[in-house]
Design a protein around this motif. Structure first.
Motif, PDB file in Angstrom:
ATOM      1  N   UNK A  44       0.800  -1.155  -0.137  1.00 29.25           N
ATOM      2  CA  UNK A  44       0.047   0.085  -0.011  1.00 29.25           C
ATOM      3  C   UNK A  44       0.824   1.417   0.041  1.00 29.25           C
ATOM      4  N   UNK A  45       2.204   1.219  -0.374  1.00 30.69           N
ATOM      5  CA  UNK A  45       2.971   2.330  -0.425  1.00 30.69           C
ATOM      6  C   UNK A  45       3.071   2.936  -1.716  1.00 30.69           C
ATOM      7  N   UNK A  46       3.041   2.164  -2.430  1.00 31.32           N
ATOM      8  CA  UNK A  46       3.578   2.809  -4.087  1.00 31.32           C
ATOM      9  C   UNK A  46       2.466   3.000  -5.000  1.00 31.32           C
ATOM     10  N   UNK A  47       1.133   2.400  -4.761  1.00 34.08           N
ATOM     11  CA  UNK A  47       0.146   2.845  -5.666  1.00 34.08           C
ATOM     12  C   UNK A  47       0.017   2.201  -6.999  1.00 34.08           C
ATOM     13  N   UNK A  50      -3.155   0.353  -8.134  1.00 31.60           N
ATOM     14  CA  UNK A  50      -4.382   1.191  -8.118  1.00 31.60           C
ATOM     15  C   UNK A  50      -5.582   0.801  -8.943  1.00 31.60           C
ATOM     16  N   UNK A  59      -5.980   1.145  -3.308  1.00 33.55           N
ATOM     17  CA  UNK A  59      -4.774   0.156  -3.461  1.00 33.55           C
ATOM     18  C   UNK A  59      -5.237  -1.346  -3.364  1.00 33.55           C
ATOM     19  N   UNK A 163       0.193  11.671  -5.236  1.00 35.29           N
ATOM     20  CA  UNK A 163       1.053  11.375  -4.016  1.00 35.29           C
ATOM     21  C   UNK A 163       0.855   9.896  -3.503  1.00 35.29           C
ATOM     22  N   UNK A 164      -0.232   9.509  -3.930  1.00 32.73           N
ATOM     23  CA  UNK A 164      -0.425   7.991  -3.638  1.00 32.73           C
ATOM     24  C   UNK A 164       0.222   7.159  -4.648  1.00 32.73           C
ATOM     25  N   UNK A 165       0.846   7.637  -5.614  1.00 33.72           N
ATOM     26  CA  UNK A 165       1.491   6.850  -6.675  1.00 33.72           C
ATOM     27  C   UNK A 165       2.924   7.307  -6.711  1.00 33.72           C
TER      28      UNK A 165
END
Lengths: 190, 332
Positions: A44-47, A50, A59, A163-165
């Motif tokens: 769940x950190x890189x996106x 998605x 995610x 920023x979630x990707x």
């Protein structure tokens, strides 16, 4: 433990039997052959994983498939029409694909999402603190998830929504102008 | 990940009963923290009880004042709710300062409150950790402590609570509604999370099987203002080094209602009661804010890598109170 689930994937009902441990990402990649969503960090950190789940970006590596029985799922593959390119991939407005996942099409929004649109709040505290006066630069820098009118989709706001990707092209400066260009065209189209 | 049985009961009492029968069973909300911890081997439930559709997913206005937030309401919806944005901006700001758009769409209100620390040693099953494995020792005390606690820690645990939302709720005097095996009860958010003491494995005062069904926010004075500021290592999508949630009401330059909570500094959202007591009834001036912040942080016991948090917390606190008074046109 195996369970049978049904998902609507890119508009098609799919029935499959999965172990309860299977994430939505693995179910779609490994079982349905939809490899457009990527397994990057798997935490769940890189996106990279998605997808749109009932119209909203999530995610999919952190979503258990069994917990989303009956859900409407759209992957990157689902953005391409039967013929030709998905509008953002065509001329004359190039490189607009990321915005689909940043800013879902109105027809992809779920129930209760009516009126949800670009928004803003929560200006980054660090930038604010750096200014030294404690004053928010503006009521901005948020995400697609807060309904509000009149928020300027400027570079800071676009970067916050991206920023979630985390991707290797994060340093590719043209993504931000491309999103701004697409958002302007999208807005004009409405 | 260990195999588990998945259950989706039809009502909250059935969910509570499922956990009562099994000490290794756990509730599942959005899964953004739990599923990750299951992958890491930190969480090893035999039974996962999905409660994401069991409780409310909306904000309702209470007849006696205040609002009730459904436990299953997604963080994104809560941040966007018009009532929350208008009456409790500190909560909306805190939510949007946390995680990413993708995570906020999945994460629930109760799940946000009950998320576990992101201490790297807690999340790494190859290292000792008293929170994960009581009695095994704390790897952080002599380890990398940039993100760890400066207030209220113990020799057994120096972890911080990661939630932004909970910090705002602490400043708002939120009350958690809980359904337990022996009936419903109410727990103020400031009493929900614990300091580690000699039982760091217990994050909260909840018993096994207690299900959070909603969170109530009391009314604020109509003229009160609120604000959340968060300082982190990068501009977005990072946990707080220090954050401040404040609710402030000033009349004729005198502080009335004042609630302050600090994030990123302790095992729980840290209500700055020393600062509040000093400020209440006194002048709303920068000097007074500074004195209150200094007094609050005198109890800080920083670790080698996080001494910077003490002046940072003081400065952000003064900055937030200054912002609240300047935009109110008071205290000048």
């Amino acid at each position: 433990m195996d369970v049978e689930i049904t998902l609507q994937v890119n508009g098609v009902d799919r029935r499959l039997v999965v172990d309860t441990r299977t994430t939505l990402l693995d179910a779609l990649r490994e079982r349905l052959g939809l490899t457009g969503a990527k397994k990057g960090c798997d935490h769940g950190q890189c996106g990279a994983c998605t997808m749109l789940l009932d119209g909203r970006r999530v995610n999919s590596c952190l979503a258990l498939a069994v917990a989303h029985q009956g859900a409407d799922v759209v992957t990157i593959e689902g953005l391409t029409p039967a013929r030709g390119l998905h509008p953002p991939a065509g001329v004359p407005r190039p490189r607009r694909l990321p915005v689909r996942l940043l800013h879902p099409r109105p027809d992809l929004l779920g129930p209760g999402d009516a009126g949800r649109g670009p928004s803003g709040l929560a200006q980054c505290g660090r930038r604010r603190a750096a200014r030294g006066d404690g004053a928010p630069a503006r009521d901005g820098a948020a995400s697609d998830d807060a309904a509000s009118d009149g928020v300027v989709l400027d570079d800071d706001e676009i970067r916050e929504r991206m920023s979630g990707n985390l991707c290797r092209c994060g340093a590719y400066a043209n993504i931000v102008p491309a999103i701004a260009e697409y958002a302007t065209a999208e807005h004009a189209r409405k | 990940m260990r195999p588990f049985r998945y259950e989706r009961p039809d009502d909250p009492l059935a969910a509570v009963a499922l956990l009562a029968d099994d000490p290794t069973a756990t509730f599942l909300g959005g899964g953004t923290n739990l599923v990750d911890l299951m992958k890491l081997g930190v969480a090893r439930p035999d039974v996962v009880v999905d409660v994401a559709r069991l409780t409310g997913r909306a904000v309702e206005t209470l007849p006696e004042g205040g609002v009730r937030i459904g436990a299953a309401m997604p963080n994104s919806d809560l941040a966007a709710d018009p009532v929350i944005r208008h009456r409790y901006p500190v909560l909306s700001q805190a939510l949007l300062a946390g995680a990413s758009g993708q995570l906020r769409n999945l994460a629930t209100t109760a799940g946000n409150l009950l998320q576990r620390t992101r201490c790297v040693y807690f999340q790494d099953v190859t290292t000792p950790c008293n929170k994960r494995e009581p009695g095994s020792g704390c790897s952080a005390v002599d380890g990398w402590t940039r993100h760890h606690a400066v207030l209220g820690a113990s020799q057994h645990c120096v972890a911080t609570h990661p939630s932004d939302m909970a910090v705002a709720m602490a400043a708002l005097d939120a009350v958690v509604q809980v359904q337990g095996a022996r009936g419903p009860r109410r727990i103020p958010v400031v009493e929900l999370h614990r300091l580690p003491g000699d039982e760091p494995q217990r994050d909260t005062s909840l018993e096994h099987g207690d299900l959070i069904t909603s969170v109530d926010l009391p009314d604020l004075p109509v003229t009160a203002r609120s604000h959340y500021a968060k300082v982190r290592d990068r501009a977005s999508y990072a946990f707080a080094l220090v954050s401040v949630a404040a609710v402030l009401d000033v009349h004729d330059g005198i502080v009335g209602h004042v609630h302050i909570a600090l994030g990123g500094v302790a095992h729980k959202p840290w209500r700055a009661t020393i600062a509040e007591d000093m400020l209440r009834g006194g002048p709303a001036t920068t000097d007074a804010f500074r004195a209150a912040a200094v007094a609050e942080l005198t109890r800080a016991r920083p670790l080698p890598d996080n001494a910077f948090k003490v002046p940072l917390a003081r400065n952000v606190l003064v900055s937030v109170l200054g912002h609240l008074t300047s935009s109110a046109g008071a205290g000048r």
